[in-house]
Design an enzyme around this catalytic site. Structure first.
Site, PDB file in Angstrom:
ATOM      1  N   GLN A 137      18.820  -7.041  -5.370  1.00  0.00           N
ATOM      2  CA  GLN A 137      17.426  -7.471  -5.146  1.00  0.00           C
ATOM      3  C   GLN A 137      16.601  -7.275  -6.407  1.00  0.00           C
ATOM      4  N   THR A 138      16.560  -6.062  -6.954  1.00  0.00           N
ATOM      5  CA  THR A 138      15.716  -5.743  -8.110  1.00  0.00           C
ATOM      6  C   THR A 138      16.104  -6.554  -9.343  1.00  0.00           C
ATOM      7  N   SER A 144       9.447  -3.243  -7.445  1.00  0.00           N
ATOM      8  CA  SER A 144       8.523  -2.948  -6.335  1.00  0.00           C
ATOM      9  C   SER A 144       8.015  -4.225  -5.679  1.00  0.00           C
ATOM     10  N   GLY A 177      23.465  -1.005  -7.677  1.00  0.00           N
ATOM     11  CA  GLY A 177      24.609  -0.100  -7.774  1.00  0.00           C
ATOM     12  C   GLY A 177      25.886  -0.832  -7.393  1.00  0.00           C
ATOM     13  N   ARG A 316      21.503  38.690  -7.109  1.00  0.00           N
ATOM     14  CA  ARG A 316      20.852  39.069  -8.369  1.00  0.00           C
ATOM     15  C   ARG A 316      19.967  40.295  -8.171  1.00  0.00           C
ATOM     16  N   GLN A 336       9.328  35.772  -5.093  1.00  0.00           N
ATOM     17  CA  GLN A 336      10.556  34.984  -4.872  1.00  0.00           C
ATOM     18  C   GLN A 336      10.542  34.402  -3.454  1.00  0.00           C
ATOM     19  N   GLU A 430      14.955   2.466  -3.458  1.00  0.00           N
ATOM     20  CA  GLU A 430      14.555   2.143  -2.084  1.00  0.00           C
ATOM     21  C   GLU A 430      13.047   2.193  -1.945  1.00  0.00           C
ATOM     22  N   ASP A 432       9.570   2.779  -4.842  1.00  0.00           N
ATOM     23  CA  ASP A 432       8.853   3.807  -5.591  1.00  0.00           C
ATOM     24  C   ASP A 432       7.948   4.560  -4.620  1.00  0.00           C
TER      25      ASP A 432
HETATM   26  C1  LIG Z   1      22.451   8.005   2.082  1.00  0.00           C
HETATM   27  C2  LIG Z   1      21.369   8.137   1.183  1.00  0.00           C
HETATM   28  C3  LIG Z   1      21.660   7.756  -0.259  1.00  0.00           C
HETATM   29  C4  LIG Z   1      22.607   6.531  -0.324  1.00  0.00           C
HETATM   30  C5  LIG Z   1      22.711   6.103  -1.751  1.00  0.00           C
HETATM   31  C6  LIG Z   1      21.511   5.267  -2.173  1.00  0.00           C
HETATM   32  C7  LIG Z   1      21.791   4.596  -3.507  1.00  0.00           C
HETATM   33  C8  LIG Z   1      20.567   3.905  -4.044  1.00  0.00           C
HETATM   34  C9  LIG Z   1      20.138   2.727  -3.205  1.00  0.00           C
HETATM   35  C10 LIG Z   1      18.917   2.076  -3.779  1.00  0.00           C
HETATM   36  C11 LIG Z   1      18.858   0.631  -3.401  1.00  0.00           C
HETATM   37  C12 LIG Z   1      17.570  -0.014  -3.795  1.00  0.00           C
HETATM   38  O1  LIG Z   1      16.763   0.531  -4.497  1.00  0.00           O
HETATM   39  S1  LIG Z   1      17.387  -1.531  -3.100  1.00  0.00           S
HETATM   40  C13 LIG Z   1      15.861  -2.107  -3.680  1.00  0.00           C
HETATM   41  C14 LIG Z   1      14.722  -1.294  -3.060  1.00  0.00           C
HETATM   42  N1  LIG Z   1      13.466  -1.968  -3.343  1.00  0.00           N
HETATM   43  C15 LIG Z   1      12.346  -1.682  -2.702  1.00  0.00           C
HETATM   44  O2  LIG Z   1      12.280  -0.781  -1.859  1.00  0.00           O
HETATM   45  C16 LIG Z   1      11.181  -2.572  -3.047  1.00  0.00           C
HETATM   46  C17 LIG Z   1       9.872  -1.962  -2.540  1.00  0.00           C
HETATM   47  N2  LIG Z   1       8.903  -3.026  -2.284  1.00  0.00           N
HETATM   48  C18 LIG Z   1       8.757  -3.505  -0.974  1.00  0.00           C
HETATM   49  O3  LIG Z   1       9.344  -3.059  -0.003  1.00  0.00           O
HETATM   50  C19 LIG Z   1       7.735  -4.605  -0.813  1.00  0.00           C
HETATM   51  O4  LIG Z   1       7.561  -5.291  -2.042  1.00  0.00           O
HETATM   52  C20 LIG Z   1       6.353  -4.030  -0.359  1.00  0.00           C
HETATM   53  C21 LIG Z   1       6.494  -3.540   1.077  1.00  0.00           C
HETATM   54  C22 LIG Z   1       5.891  -2.914  -1.279  1.00  0.00           C
HETATM   55  C23 LIG Z   1       5.313  -5.172  -0.416  1.00  0.00           C
HETATM   56  O5  LIG Z   1       5.864  -6.276   0.267  1.00  0.00           O
HETATM   57  P1  LIG Z   1       4.991  -7.602   0.446  1.00  0.00           P
HETATM   58  O6  LIG Z   1       5.865  -8.634   1.007  1.00  0.00           O
HETATM   59  O7  LIG Z   1       4.259  -7.874  -0.815  1.00  0.00           O
HETATM   60  O8  LIG Z   1       4.033  -7.171   1.626  1.00  0.00           O
HETATM   61  P2  LIG Z   1       2.514  -6.738   1.589  1.00  0.00           P
HETATM   62  O9  LIG Z   1       1.697  -7.881   1.152  1.00  0.00           O
HETATM   63  O10 LIG Z   1       2.355  -5.427   0.894  1.00  0.00           O
HETATM   64  O11 LIG Z   1       2.325  -6.477   3.154  1.00  0.00           O
HETATM   65  C24 LIG Z   1       2.278  -7.608   4.028  1.00  0.00           C
HETATM   66  C25 LIG Z   1       2.500  -7.087   5.428  1.00  0.00           C
HETATM   67  O12 LIG Z   1       3.895  -6.824   5.596  1.00  0.00           O
HETATM   68  C26 LIG Z   1       4.082  -5.515   6.100  1.00  0.00           C
HETATM   69  N3  LIG Z   1       5.362  -5.010   5.621  1.00  0.00           N
HETATM   70  C27 LIG Z   1       5.727  -4.802   4.346  1.00  0.00           C
HETATM   71  N4  LIG Z   1       6.986  -4.344   4.278  1.00  0.00           N
HETATM   72  C28 LIG Z   1       7.443  -4.262   5.564  1.00  0.00           C
HETATM   73  C29 LIG Z   1       8.673  -3.848   6.149  1.00  0.00           C
HETATM   74  N5  LIG Z   1       9.696  -3.387   5.393  1.00  0.00           N
HETATM   75  N6  LIG Z   1       8.779  -3.918   7.491  1.00  0.00           N
HETATM   76  C30 LIG Z   1       7.720  -4.363   8.250  1.00  0.00           C
HETATM   77  N7  LIG Z   1       6.520  -4.747   7.757  1.00  0.00           N
HETATM   78  C31 LIG Z   1       6.393  -4.695   6.423  1.00  0.00           C
HETATM   79  C32 LIG Z   1       2.917  -4.737   5.524  1.00  0.00           C
HETATM   80  O13 LIG Z   1       2.700  -3.560   6.281  1.00  0.00           O
HETATM   81  C33 LIG Z   1       1.792  -5.750   5.689  1.00  0.00           C
HETATM   82  O14 LIG Z   1       1.402  -5.736   7.024  1.00  0.00           O
HETATM   83  P3  LIG Z   1      -0.156  -6.082   7.364  1.00  0.00           P
HETATM   84  O15 LIG Z   1      -0.968  -5.043   6.648  1.00  0.00           O
HETATM   85  O16 LIG Z   1      -0.372  -7.467   6.842  1.00  0.00           O
HETATM   86  O17 LIG Z   1      -0.201  -5.957   8.851  1.00  0.00           O
HETATM   87  C1  LIG Z   2      19.410   5.061  -9.542  1.00  0.00           C
HETATM   88  C2  LIG Z   2      18.840   3.754  -9.071  1.00  0.00           C
HETATM   89  C3  LIG Z   2      19.582   2.946  -8.218  1.00  0.00           C
HETATM   90  C4  LIG Z   2      19.088   1.706  -7.801  1.00  0.00           C
HETATM   91  N1  LIG Z   2      19.871   0.896  -7.006  1.00  0.00           N
HETATM   92  C5  LIG Z   2      19.413  -0.327  -6.664  1.00  0.00           C
HETATM   93  C6  LIG Z   2      20.234  -1.231  -5.893  1.00  0.00           C
HETATM   94  O1  LIG Z   2      21.357  -0.902  -5.535  1.00  0.00           O
HETATM   95  N2  LIG Z   2      19.742  -2.471  -5.606  1.00  0.00           N
HETATM   96  C7  LIG Z   2      18.497  -2.862  -6.004  1.00  0.00           C
HETATM   97  O2  LIG Z   2      18.114  -4.001  -5.696  1.00  0.00           O
HETATM   98  N3  LIG Z   2      17.683  -2.024  -6.715  1.00  0.00           N
HETATM   99  C8  LIG Z   2      18.120  -0.780  -7.058  1.00  0.00           C
HETATM  100  N4  LIG Z   2      17.312   0.058  -7.787  1.00  0.00           N
HETATM  101  C9  LIG Z   2      16.006  -0.405  -8.229  1.00  0.00           C
HETATM  102  C10 LIG Z   2      14.885   0.286  -7.465  1.00  0.00           C
HETATM  103  O3  LIG Z   2      14.841  -0.169  -6.146  1.00  0.00           O
HETATM  104  C11 LIG Z   2      13.554   0.015  -8.167  1.00  0.00           C
HETATM  105  O4  LIG Z   2      13.606   0.609  -9.435  1.00  0.00           O
HETATM  106  C12 LIG Z   2      12.407   0.592  -7.351  1.00  0.00           C
HETATM  107  O5  LIG Z   2      12.178  -0.203  -6.212  1.00  0.00           O
HETATM  108  C13 LIG Z   2      11.126   0.732  -8.159  1.00  0.00           C
HETATM  109  O6  LIG Z   2      10.719  -0.538  -8.622  1.00  0.00           O
HETATM  110  P1  LIG Z   2      10.345  -0.732 -10.177  1.00  0.00           P
HETATM  111  O7  LIG Z   2      11.468  -0.255 -10.983  1.00  0.00           O
HETATM  112  O8  LIG Z   2       9.882  -2.129 -10.318  1.00  0.00           O
HETATM  113  O9  LIG Z   2       9.124   0.242 -10.398  1.00  0.00           O
HETATM  114  P2  LIG Z   2       7.633  -0.192 -10.800  1.00  0.00           P
HETATM  115  O10 LIG Z   2       6.957  -0.798  -9.625  1.00  0.00           O
HETATM  116  O11 LIG Z   2       7.665  -0.940 -12.062  1.00  0.00           O
HETATM  117  O12 LIG Z   2       6.995   1.271 -11.005  1.00  0.00           O
HETATM  118  C14 LIG Z   2       6.390   1.657 -12.233  1.00  0.00           C
HETATM  119  C15 LIG Z   2       5.087   2.353 -11.897  1.00  0.00           C
HETATM  120  O13 LIG Z   2       4.185   1.375 -11.385  1.00  0.00           O
HETATM  121  C16 LIG Z   2       3.555   1.866 -10.217  1.00  0.00           C
HETATM  122  N5  LIG Z   2       3.163   0.733  -9.363  1.00  0.00           N
HETATM  123  C17 LIG Z   2       3.851  -0.383  -9.139  1.00  0.00           C
HETATM  124  N6  LIG Z   2       3.179  -1.204  -8.302  1.00  0.00           N
HETATM  125  C18 LIG Z   2       2.011  -0.565  -7.993  1.00  0.00           C
HETATM  126  C19 LIG Z   2       0.886  -0.885  -7.172  1.00  0.00           C
HETATM  127  N7  LIG Z   2       0.793  -2.029  -6.491  1.00  0.00           N
HETATM  128  N8  LIG Z   2      -0.118   0.019  -7.094  1.00  0.00           N
HETATM  129  C20 LIG Z   2      -0.036   1.180  -7.767  1.00  0.00           C
HETATM  130  N9  LIG Z   2       0.990   1.548  -8.573  1.00  0.00           N
HETATM  131  C21 LIG Z   2       2.008   0.677  -8.669  1.00  0.00           C
HETATM  132  C22 LIG Z   2       4.627   2.736  -9.574  1.00  0.00           C
HETATM  133  O14 LIG Z   2       4.039   3.663  -8.671  1.00  0.00           O
HETATM  134  C23 LIG Z   2       5.248   3.409 -10.793  1.00  0.00           C
HETATM  135  O15 LIG Z   2       4.489   4.570 -11.103  1.00  0.00           O
HETATM  136  C24 LIG Z   2      17.794   1.297  -8.220  1.00  0.00           C
HETATM  137  C25 LIG Z   2      17.040   2.126  -9.050  1.00  0.00           C
HETATM  138  C26 LIG Z   2      17.546   3.352  -9.471  1.00  0.00           C
HETATM  139  C27 LIG Z   2      16.722   4.215 -10.385  1.00  0.00           C
END
Ligand SMILES: CCCCCCCCCCCC(=O)SCCNC(=O)CCNC(=O)[C@H](O)C(C)(C)COP(=O)(O)OP(=O)(O)OC[C@H]1O[C@@H](n2cnc3c(N)ncnc32)[C@H](O)[C@@H]1OP(=O)(O)O
Ligand SMILES: Cc1cc2nc3c(=O)[nH]c(=O)nc-3n(C[C@H](O)[C@H](O)[C@H](O)COP(=O)(O)OP(=O)(O)OC[C@H]3O[C@@H](n4cnc5c(N)ncnc54)[C@H](O)[C@@H]3O)c2cc1C
Length: 636
Positions: A137-138, A144, A177, A316, A336, A430, A432
């Site tokens: 996705q990213t 974000s 990943g 310790r 502590q 997952e 920020d």
């Molecule tokens: C075992 C452990 C370790 C296991 C090992 C783990 C290894 C690492 C794995 C890492 C994998 C990754 O990082 S995968 C990539 C992860 N990436 C992320 O998490 C990206 C984060 N960004 C997002 O989720 C999105 O961009 C948002 C939510 C920030 C913004 O989305 P948007 O589409 O612009 O929506 P936005 O305008 O803000 O909101 C519109 C409306 O949608 C709603 N909305 C937004 N998201 C959602 C949602 N998910 N579900 C329902 N509703 C939602 C809002 O509340 C809002 O409602 P209303 O107010 O209109 O009612």
């Molecule tokens: C170890 C690791 C594993 C990962 N694995 C995966 C994977 O498997 N699949 C995948 O798709 N992605 C993966 N990612 C990516 C990860 O999901 C993104 O890095 C994460 O969602 C943060 O997004 P970004 O890097 O764009 O941060 P940014 O959004 O660029 O964050 C930079 C700064 O901007 C700030 N910021 C951003 N938007 C706003 C706002 N609207 N208002 C205020 N402050 C804001 C943040 O708070 C932060 O301080 C991984 C990342 C890491 C580090």
């Protein structure tokens, strides 16, 4: 001496049934049995050795991770382990690897968002690991802001196929990943374009590499993004970069004949886009699922660090010797205790909130299947907020545990530097943590505007102060006629307060359940009170400004905290024994079960490659000439 339990005197102080607490921590007798059996299986198998990681080069480290992943899979197949046992085995192998994303995101995405037809096509292959998937996705330019993703998926009605393309450098997929060197398939998120019209971001299952010789397919450029924080640590994971050059995606999950990855929308064979009447945010469903697993994982990571720091604090001794007697155990110092015991309480608190969140996620998933979206906003806010709260507290907590162990906490053999380096990205991946808290703040603003000032009346009595704090923080912000962006930093504080209220109230609710075992419930009540009063003390200003507590109350709460620490003290070792971690999983000399720390530290030092020779490589080339020169100078 080996075989002697140097912590026996501590274990004898315990005032509760540790075996019963092990069941509470595991969640059930069955869960305890699986955890106990699998953790010992992994610990006893030299194939899962992990104490040499910090001495390997990146390539050696990665090849060793591939070996371990293949060995783990062979163990699972040979022993016919269940899905639950296999997940536990991967957990106790304790090595970030492509399998985390294959099992933790790729499969859940297909299960959660794929149609029946897609699940039938892809899940059997994925479960047998005949394909290896990642979650792409990213991008380089967007993480974000999912709606800002640039990768395109254009439907070609001539060929009934989708063309996946990376139009810019910043649209390169970046971070996924498992993508860098291993994944054969990805769920790639792209902007769906049908008939020249854009329909937002959707998921597509795309093959990346040949299943014959693992070479990237035509139009695919893929590789690893390079070294990450810390030496061994997360560098066992091939986080990758991926570019599509007009890739024909015959497996497009948005394709009508295989139907759309989401039951959210359809692209018919005639090239018509049909958006069903479900929230578009369901495309984010996998992230919601992973966020709730990350909360449970926070309790595991924090409890691991706390186990190490607690056992070492009991071993310790420093200062305080009376008439030549033994020095004082550092766990007896109030400073502590005031740093360590709130983290112990947090580990238990996060365990129980993780259990509740798992229930909430299952409930919302069941409702979605009945097209009931009523609890989706709350589920999103809870998973986002609690992921943020618990990962921030855990990352800070692991670092605090390192400091609680003094100098030896900085040794790799303490297990804490690597635990910290592997864990801290949880504050970013997952979602920020700040971005997620903003989602909670937005949900609270909406709730306040709908419910008026009272956010909710259905909270246990013990949380009135916490609830009043959230309402007060929201009123202070909502009452001011300035935009969300202007007040966002303040609203994030209210979001944190809301999440803390949830954790405290769920801990209190847990204590209202039947909890068997002598003294077990009493210990959990002490920990619950420590968690609640520690936060009240830390955020005293908020609580005093609400007027629902007075400075005298705050002082009494602090006195009570000290008393609670004294109640935990005799039970501290037993409370961390209840996590039931093997020495192999802890990977820490400071945290070893028998407390026999000094001989093990001393022995481990000599195993470092630098000690393979008494005179270091480079002496004759660099040091001897230096010394000879100094000696000459000295003679002048
Ligand atoms: C075992 C452990 C370790 C296991 C090992 C783990 C290894 C690492 C794995 C890492 C994998 C990754 O990082 S995968 C990539 C992860 N990436 C992320 O998490 C990206 C984060 N960004 C997002 O989720 C999105 O961009 C948002 C939510 C920030 C913004 O989305 P948007 O589409 O612009 O929506 P936005 O305008 O803000 O909101 C519109 C409306 O949608 C709603 N909305 C937004 N998201 C959602 C949602 N998910 N579900 C329902 N509703 C939602 C809002 O509340 C809002 O409602 P209303 O107010 O209109 O009612
Ligand atoms: C170890 C690791 C594993 C990962 N694995 C995966 C994977 O498997 N699949 C995948 O798709 N992605 C993966 N990612 C990516 C990860 O999901 C993104 O890095 C994460 O969602 C943060 O997004 P970004 O890097 O764009 O941060 P940014 O959004 O660029 O964050 C930079 C700064 O901007 C700030 N910021 C951003 N938007 C706003 C706002 N609207 N208002 C205020 N402050 C804001 C943040 O708070 C932060 O301080 C991984 C990342 C890491 C580090």
């Amino acid at each position: 001496m080996e075989g002697v339990d140097h912590l026996a005197h501590e274990r004898n102080k315990s005032e509760f049934d540790v075996d019963a607490m092990k069941i509470v921590w595991a969640g059930s007798p069955h869960a305890f049995d699986v955890s106990d059996r699998i953790s010992k299986l992994v610990a006893s198998d030299p194939g899962f050795r992990k104490d040499n990681r910090s001495t390997l080069s990146r390539k050696e480290l990665f090849k060793n991770t591939l070996r371990k992943a293949a060995y783990a899979w062979k163990t699972i197949v040979d022993l016919r382990l269940s899905e639950e046992e296999a997940a536990k085995l991967r957990f106790y192998v304790d090595e970030p690897a492509f399998t985390d994303l294959h099992w933790g995101m790729f499969i859940p995405a297909i299960k959660g968002q794929g149609t029946e037809e897609q699940q039938q096509k892809w899940l059997p292959l994925a479960y047998k690991m005949q394909i290896i998937g990642c979650y792409a996705q990213t991008e380089l330019g967007h993480g974000s802001n999912v709606q800002g993703l640039e990768t395109t998926a254009t439907f070609d009605s001539q060929t009934d196929e989708f063309i996946i393309h990376s139009p810019t450098l910043t649209s390169s997929k970046w971070w996924p990943g498992g993508l860098g060197k291993v994944a054969t398939h990805a769920i790639a998120y792209a902007r769906l374009i049908v008939g020249g019209r854009e329909h937002g971001v959707h998921g597509f299952i795309v093959q990346l590499r040949s299943l014959e010789d693992h070479s990237p397919l035509l139009g695919i450029t893929v590789g690893d993004i390079g070294m990450k924080f810390g030496n061994g640590a997360y560098n066992t994971m091939d986080n990758g970069v991926l570019q599509f050059d007009h890739v024909l995606d015959v497996y497009s999950i948005a394709f009508a004949s295989i139907a759309v990855m989401l039951w959210v929308s359809q692209v018919t064979c005639e090239g018509k886009y049909k958006q069903s009447d479900v929230p578009r945010q369901l495309v984010y469903g996998t992230m919601v699922y992973v966020r709730q697993t990350i909360v449970a994982d926070a309790s595991c990571a924090l409890s691991r660090a706390v186990c190490i720091a607690t056992r070492y604090s009991a071993v310790r001794r420093q200062f305080g010797s009376q008439n030549g007697g033994p020095e004082t155990q550092v766990i007896d110092y109030k400073t502590q205790q005031s740093r360590l015991f709130p983290l112990l309480a947090s580990a238990y608190a996060f365990r129980f909130i993780g259990e509740w969140l798992k229930w909430l996620y299952a409930d919302v998933t069941q409702r979605l299947q009945a097209n009931d979206f009523s609890t989706l906003p709350e589920a999103h806010a809870c998973t986002a907020g609690l992921k943020s709260l618990t990962t921030t507290a855990t990352a800070d907590g692991i670092e605090e545990c390192r400091k609680l162990c003094g100098g030896h906490g900085y040794l790799c053999s303490s297990g804490l530097p690597e635990l910290f380096a592997v864990y801290v990205p949880a504050c970013t991946y997952e979602g920020d943590n700040t971005v997620l808290l903003l989602q909670v703040a937005r949900f609270l603003m909406k709730t306040v505007s709908q419910l008026g000032s009272r956010l909710s009346s259905k909270k246990p009595v013990g949380t009135i102060a916490y609830m009043t704090r959230v309402e007060h923080l929201m009123q202070c912000r909502c009452g001011v006629q300035r935009g969300f962006a202007e007040l966002s930093a303040d609203l994030v504080e209210a979001a944190v307060a809301h999440c803390q209220l949830i954790v405290v109230s769920k801990f209190i609710e847990k204590l209202q359940q039947e909890i068997p075992g002598k003294g077990v419930k009493q210990q959990l009540e002490v920990l619950c009170n420590i968690y609640a009063l520690f936060l009240l003390h830390k955020h005293q200003g908020d609580f005093l400004s609400t007027g629902c507590i007075t400075p005298k109350h705050a002082a009494l709460a602090n006195d009570e905290l000290r008393s609670l620490y004294s109640q935990v003290r005799p039970n501290a070792i037993a409370l961390v024994d209840a996590f039931n971690y093997t020495d192999h999983y802890l990977g820490s000399i400071l945290g070893c079960y028998d407390g026999n720390v000094y001989p093990k530290l001393y022995e481990a030092a000599w195993k470092d490659p630098l000690n393979e020779s008494v005179v270091p490589d480079g002496y004759h080339l660099y040091i001897r000439p230096l010394l000879k020169q100094e000696i000459r100078t000295a003679r002048l």
